[in-house]
Design a protein around this motif. Sequence first.
Motif, short mmCIF file in Angstrom:
data_model
loop_
_atom_site.label_atom_id
_atom_site.label_comp_id
_atom_site.label_asym_id
_atom_site.label_seq_id
_atom_site.Cartn_x
_atom_site.Cartn_y
_atom_site.Cartn_z
N THR A 148 0.83 -1.20 0.00
CA THR A 148 0.00 0.00 0.00
C THR A 148 0.87 1.25 0.00
N THR A 152 0.56 1.26 -7.76
CA THR A 152 0.90 -0.08 -8.26
C THR A 152 0.77 -0.17 -9.78
N HIS A 201 -3.92 -11.70 -1.76
CA HIS A 201 -3.46 -10.38 -1.35
C HIS A 201 -2.66 -9.72 -2.48
N LYS A 204 -4.73 -9.00 -5.71
CA LYS A 204 -5.67 -7.91 -5.43
C LYS A 204 -4.97 -6.55 -5.53
N HIS A 205 -3.68 -6.55 -5.18
CA HIS A 205 -2.91 -5.30 -5.23
C HIS A 205 -2.10 -5.17 -6.52
#
Lengths: 404, 404, 404
Positions: A148, A152, A201, A204-205
């Motif tokens: 985060t 990205t 995870h 998703k990012h």
Amino acid sequence: MPSDQLTQDLLAEISQIPLIDPHSHIDPHRPTARSLDDILGYHYYTELAHSAGMDKAPLAADVAPRERVRAILAHMDRFDNTVQYSWFLEIARTFLSFQGERLSAEVADSLFDAAERLMGQPDWEEQVLKRSGLEKVFLTNEFDDPLTGFDTNRYVPCLRTDALVFQLDQPDVRKRLAKATGVEAGDQVSLKKAITKLFEHFTKHGAKACAISLPPDFQPQPSGSGPSQVFWLLAEHCRTFGLPFDLMIGVNRRVYRAGVYQGQDLFDQRTSLIQYAELFNAFPEVTFCISVLSSGQNQELVSYSWIFPNVVTSGHWWYSNIPAYIELDARARLQAVPKTKQIAYYSDMYKLEFGLPKFNMYRRILAKILADDFVRPGVTTEKGALELARLVLRDNVRRIFKVE
Amino acid sequence: MPSDQLTQDLLAEISQIPLIDPHSHIDPHRPTARSLDDILGYHYYTELAHSAGMDKAPLAADVAPRERVRAILAHMDRFDNTVQYSWFLEIARTFLSFQGERLSAEVADSLFDAAERLMGQPDWEEQVLKRSGLEKVFLTNEFDDPLTGFDTNRYVPCLRTDALVFQLDQPDVRKRLAKATGVEAGDQVSLKKAITKLFEHFTKHGAKACAISLPPDFQPQPSGSGPSQVFWLLAEHCRTFGLPFDLMIGVNRRVYRAGVYQGQDLFDQRTSLIQYAELFNAFPEVTFCISVLSSGQNQELVSYSWIFPNVVTSGHWWYSNIPAYIELDARARLQAVPKTKQIAYYSDMYKLEFGLPKFNMYRRILAKILADDFVRPGVTTEKGALELARLVLRDNVRRIFKVE
Amino acid sequence: MPSDQLTQDLLAEISQIPLIDPHSHIDPHRPTARSLDDILGYHYYTELAHSAGMDKAPLAADVAPRERVRAILAHMDRFDNTVQYSWFLEIARTFLSFQGERLSAEVADSLFDAAERLMGQPDWEEQVLKRSGLEKVFLTNEFDDPLTGFDTNRYVPCLRTDALVFQLDQPDVRKRLAKATGVEAGDQVSLKKAITKLFEHFTKHGAKACAISLPPDFQPQPSGSGPSQVFWLLAEHCRTFGLPFDLMIGVNRRVYRAGVYQGQDLFDQRTSLIQYAELFNAFPEVTFCISVLSSGQNQELVSYSWIFPNVVTSGHWWYSNIPAYIELDARARLQAVPKTKQIAYYSDMYKLEFGLPKFNMYRRILAKILADDFVRPGVTTEKGALELARLVLRDNVRRIFKVE
């Protein structure tokens, strides 16, 4: 500058292709150097200085950056023949307004000051990216990286899995895994569950690849245990989640035990891609992007990627990332591997400033090969050669890793 | 075309040397292609197309040849960088009146029709041989080949022994052996008798060599069993019958198990000619013509043929048959192996049309090496260089295999 | 002659650098050839002639030298393509007033006579040294060599330790050791004492290095036994006495058992410098000057000497001492190893006359690399390139071996 006109022309055009760098160690929270210390702290310089006789004292954390830089520069006249020196020279000339002939201790202070001034500019990151022609840069993220606080889309996450495969017997790694996933990975079932969480995870990012570096004697097996078992689970997850798997093959860790940080690893040429035959057969849906450390293994790589639909050549890694070997290895790939299956180059950099000299080194070699092996013998036209360059430098990266 | 005059002149002269191709897979009853399907059915194209994403459906026997050709050509823009593509381009331009720039699905039909028309000419075989400068072509014959119905002076038989050495435990191979020789090979004595029969049959029909391909871990021993034992018997028969023994070293079969026909084999660079030291010592009267699969092993080959009187370098085989490796490997041989002990090149072709582009690829490299390493530095004259070319391309083949 | 002006200019300047040859087999009591037989008796010629078909009869001790020379020259037209032939051609032209085009049996008598006349001059040694630009030449001395009766300033002693490490189980070697040191080496303690005596003797007489050649599977260990144990003791003594340790890695002895004298040894590419990792870690104070036999292992050497401060690249040894491999290997070293850690070249010669053609071969390649990789791309100036040449050819030898 190349000496013939055709190569010059090709190079000029190739240099216009916007780059997607498919492997780096950039910290997206701090992508550029903030001082000359960040540049010369790159392990290539610390290890070459140490190899050439510098002791490790100047590298201690409590030494002032200016002193450390001076120490490394003071040893540079012992390795200013190396291509790594020429990267630094190109950085100094392009980004730090350096106009001298040689980089040595005498220029340490002025260069240090110039770097501080220039790198402190608020738009430095943008300047560097623009001047380097870099559009996107892939990262190397530990499995418990929150991913985060950064864009990205520009800095593309990539799940690095060395710790999972080779250090899962270490309590702190297990603890980190439990913390990151909420799963205590005790047996095969829970381990699989934890890994699934990680892939969820990461994807998703915006993660676009799974990556790992492997020792020369590694031979993954479907019913293996320990590292082999975890590795196989990762390949299964790459299949499930549609991620290419970057395999960086051949490094032995901590060979020179008294070496500087990141300057201790070496290779053993006695390794073969046949060790991965079962893997390549078992996962036809997974694209394996393979990096190797020697020209001997590059000849294997050329042949394996010519035969296996799911094997792709990837960059010129580490000890093979010097012109003498890049030239031979790249020529063989361009002559024998389907052009859609080649990822020409990645920077492996820790700071954005290194993208420019590293990609330039590659581009000069590419222009020469295209001139000598493709355009002059009439295999293709100048236009065809440039399309080939664009494919291996950019379009393949986009397609294979599904970016944009 | 080479860019300097000396290389051009040398190439022009070298191209006049009539060729004896010492290793091919030509079917003497059907030596040329009869359609474009025969050309693009060569495993280099099917495997590259498959590697680049074509599924295997178009390769099924019941698919119309025209459809198969179209499918392969439709994938060619994914591998038109390869040297294999450039062989095809040269065939299309030389033999099929193709005048375009690129070979793709769009030209499939017209090229298919042109091929059908041209290849159907009654003197096509003679045309191809003449245009290619091919005088004789060695074959690869299974041990039970009757060797009749063709001109063994033009198509020279050669006893291929892979099945005998590596598949003699298979009932059908034993049955074929019994049928071919009239001997039930049960023990060492009867096996020897059967092999003697084969050598009598082959030499009576003009065979000039015994040949085999070998896996990277093979290490023949005088008192071995299984493959090693049969292999040793073959070497003894080569001695008795005065035949050179072609050893093609390093291939692992069926590595990519879902690969196309003949597109499943790969190599393991971890192999050494030291594995053959006992053999070379035991048979000083047998000439061993050695082919290798990697540049690493080529350096061994250069050294072994410089030391052992009965070891000869032979061609540039398969995965090492691309310009980047041919150039390095051939330079080393020409600089360090007695010139009388070098068999420059063979085509390995299945259809005669491939002789021209493959030998041309080699001849261009040879001309460059002769110009750069021999004539310009004053090691020899242009005339001396051409004599050297003639020796390694032709005269050595005649002398070593005793043809004519 | 190189074809471009820059390379020519660089070569002319490089040829002025006085040479210190850090490895030879010169007999200081008889450093030059006294006849053509001494030149053509070099194993390169006897083994190439034998490999090309000459039987060993002319090499017998009772054959008249003139006959032996004639026999070898009579076979030279079978290997006049080799670089070894070109060394001889350069010797004939430079030292023996030869003005013809080719060396063959026809010139045997006149050349033999010319050699006898010229080599018999009282100042022949001085002439050869001067013309070759040789200032000092390192020797290869057996452990029981008295090291007297010659100028150890010009001919620098070097302790060769193959017999100590690999033949200490042979009674005559033990006897020679006892005689040379006055110590019966029975156990570890007495062996150490004997070795200390040897190092005292050698360093007292100006020895500047300890050297050994090693088989491809050797892997020294701190607590080894047999060869490993003796080897480790030698490394300890190198540390104590401040001598660099020359490791010449990769040779298998007596591979071709019926070969000519010194023409029986070959290598196995399957070897790695990782086998020496423990050694390099254990002796940071000892400089290891490493020679390898293959380009594959040279890539390892480039990487190991870039990382380990005590590992230095050394020359182009034996089977890798041909232009095709020197060029690739030297380029990689010059691009990636600190320049202070490279010993460019040694002659390995048995007679002084070979220094000139061998160093010339290297210097031509070096000039080309400096022009192509350093001066033209702007990495350094012509002056900087010449400083680099002087360093790797001369100054590093002086500093590393502490000569003068």
